[in-house]
Design a protein around this motif. Structure first.
Motif, PDB file in Angstrom:
ATOM      1  N   LYS A 163     -25.259  49.183  17.676  1.00 25.72           N
ATOM      2  CA  LYS A 163     -24.640  47.999  18.265  1.00 25.72           C
ATOM      3  C   LYS A 163     -23.294  48.400  18.848  1.00 25.72           C
ATOM      4  O   LYS A 163     -22.545  49.145  18.236  1.00 25.72           O
ATOM      5  CB  LYS A 163     -24.418  46.917  17.211  1.00 25.72           C
ATOM      6  CG  LYS A 163     -25.683  46.416  16.576  1.00 25.72           C
ATOM      7  CD  LYS A 163     -25.382  45.389  15.509  1.00 25.72           C
ATOM      8  CE  LYS A 163     -26.672  44.941  14.839  1.00 25.72           C
ATOM      9  NZ  LYS A 163     -26.431  43.955  13.807  1.00 25.72           N
ATOM     10  N   HIS A 206     -17.538  54.076   0.236  1.00 27.19           N
ATOM     11  CA  HIS A 206     -18.309  52.833   0.232  1.00 27.19           C
ATOM     12  C   HIS A 206     -18.809  52.459  -1.160  1.00 27.19           C
ATOM     13  O   HIS A 206     -19.723  51.636  -1.297  1.00 27.19           O
ATOM     14  CB  HIS A 206     -19.475  52.935   1.223  1.00 27.19           C
ATOM     15  CG  HIS A 206     -19.022  53.021   2.636  1.00 27.19           C
ATOM     16  ND1 HIS A 206     -18.888  54.215   3.310  1.00 27.19           N
ATOM     17  CD2 HIS A 206     -18.617  52.063   3.501  1.00 27.19           C
ATOM     18  CE1 HIS A 206     -18.441  53.990   4.531  1.00 27.19           C
ATOM     19  NE2 HIS A 206     -18.266  52.682   4.668  1.00 27.19           N
ATOM     20  N   GLN A 252     -23.812  54.301  15.076  1.00 29.97           N
ATOM     21  CA  GLN A 252     -24.793  54.513  14.019  1.00 29.97           C
ATOM     22  C   GLN A 252     -25.655  53.261  13.808  1.00 29.97           C
ATOM     23  O   GLN A 252     -26.848  53.354  13.582  1.00 29.97           O
ATOM     24  CB  GLN A 252     -24.092  54.884  12.721  1.00 29.97           C
ATOM     25  CG  GLN A 252     -25.033  55.175  11.576  1.00 29.97           C
ATOM     26  CD  GLN A 252     -24.291  55.453  10.283  1.00 29.97           C
ATOM     27  OE1 GLN A 252     -23.189  54.965  10.074  1.00 29.97           O
ATOM     28  NE2 GLN A 252     -24.895  56.232   9.421  1.00 29.97           N
ATOM     29  N   LYS A 253     -25.042  52.103  13.911  1.00 27.91           N
ATOM     30  CA  LYS A 253     -25.763  50.849  13.720  1.00 27.91           C
ATOM     31  C   LYS A 253     -26.565  50.444  14.955  1.00 27.91           C
ATOM     32  O   LYS A 253     -27.364  49.517  14.908  1.00 27.91           O
ATOM     33  CB  LYS A 253     -24.788  49.723  13.373  1.00 27.91           C
ATOM     34  CG  LYS A 253     -24.189  49.873  12.000  1.00 27.91           C
ATOM     35  CD  LYS A 253     -23.264  48.719  11.695  1.00 27.91           C
ATOM     36  CE  LYS A 253     -22.705  48.857  10.288  1.00 27.91           C
ATOM     37  NZ  LYS A 253     -21.837  47.730   9.938  1.00 27.91           N
ATOM     38  N   LYS A 306     -14.466  53.279  14.205  1.00 23.43           N
ATOM     39  CA  LYS A 306     -15.278  52.096  14.509  1.00 23.43           C
ATOM     40  C   LYS A 306     -16.356  52.385  15.535  1.00 23.43           C
ATOM     41  O   LYS A 306     -17.474  51.878  15.434  1.00 23.43           O
ATOM     42  CB  LYS A 306     -14.373  50.948  14.978  1.00 23.43           C
ATOM     43  CG  LYS A 306     -13.493  50.430  13.867  1.00 23.43           C
ATOM     44  CD  LYS A 306     -12.581  49.332  14.344  1.00 23.43           C
ATOM     45  CE  LYS A 306     -11.654  48.923  13.203  1.00 23.43           C
ATOM     46  NZ  LYS A 306     -10.638  47.990  13.629  1.00 23.43           N
ATOM     47  N   ILE A 337     -19.230  54.079  13.770  1.00 18.08           N
ATOM     48  CA  ILE A 337     -19.964  53.128  12.932  1.00 18.08           C
ATOM     49  C   ILE A 337     -20.889  52.269  13.781  1.00 18.08           C
ATOM     50  O   ILE A 337     -22.063  52.078  13.454  1.00 18.08           O
ATOM     51  CB  ILE A 337     -18.986  52.251  12.123  1.00 18.08           C
ATOM     52  CG1 ILE A 337     -18.248  53.102  11.085  1.00 18.08           C
ATOM     53  CG2 ILE A 337     -19.716  51.088  11.448  1.00 18.08           C
ATOM     54  CD1 ILE A 337     -17.052  52.410  10.449  1.00 18.08           C
ATOM     55  N   LEU A 338     -20.377  51.768  14.886  1.00 21.42           N
ATOM     56  CA  LEU A 338     -21.193  50.928  15.763  1.00 21.42           C
ATOM     57  C   LEU A 338     -22.319  51.732  16.402  1.00 21.42           C
ATOM     58  O   LEU A 338     -23.437  51.240  16.555  1.00 21.42           O
ATOM     59  CB  LEU A 338     -20.318  50.276  16.830  1.00 21.42           C
ATOM     60  CG  LEU A 338     -19.290  49.273  16.308  1.00 21.42           C
ATOM     61  CD1 LEU A 338     -18.415  48.769  17.451  1.00 21.42           C
ATOM     62  CD2 LEU A 338     -19.955  48.119  15.602  1.00 21.42           C
TER      63      LEU A 338
END
Length: 108
Positions: free
Chosen positions: A62, A27, A59-60, A53, A56-57
């Motif tokens: 969402k 990143h 972790q967020k 993915k 990542i979602l």
């Protein structure tokens, strides 16, 4: 048979660095030096690394998921409604979940 996808942990093990350093390198975080960042990116590319993915979602916090519960899928109205919901969801990069039946839990 498909092989398992490459993970950040695998890249970290090969380069003998921490998984968080790999993540930061991927990143372009300023705390990772340019040479290390380039090694990380080259190895990730050679191993066909793709970010997870779902992770990542998660972790967020969402999911970008819409759950739709319908009483009867065989009725024409509901099949049209599902098609419209799916079309709009796809435009916004959402996933639609359609359970095949509803289970109602009751407390006694």
């Amino acid at each position: 048979m498909q092989s398992k996808p490459t993970t950040i942990k695998e890249i970290a093990r090969i380069l003998n660095i921490s998984p968080s350093s790999v993540s930061r390198g991927l990143h372009d975080h300023p705390s990772i030096g340019a040479i290390t960042r380039e090694k990380i990116k080259q190895l990730a590319k050679s191993l066909n690394y793709e970010p997870n993915k779902a992770a990542i979602l998660f972790q967020k916090g969402k999911t970008y998921t819409i759950g739709v519960i319908l009483p009867e899928l065989s009725e024409y109205f509901f099949s049209i409604a599902i098609s419209a919901i799916e079309d709009e969801a796809i435009k916004k990069n959402y996933t639609v979940i359609l359970p095949n039946r509803t289970i109602v839990m009751s407390r006694k």
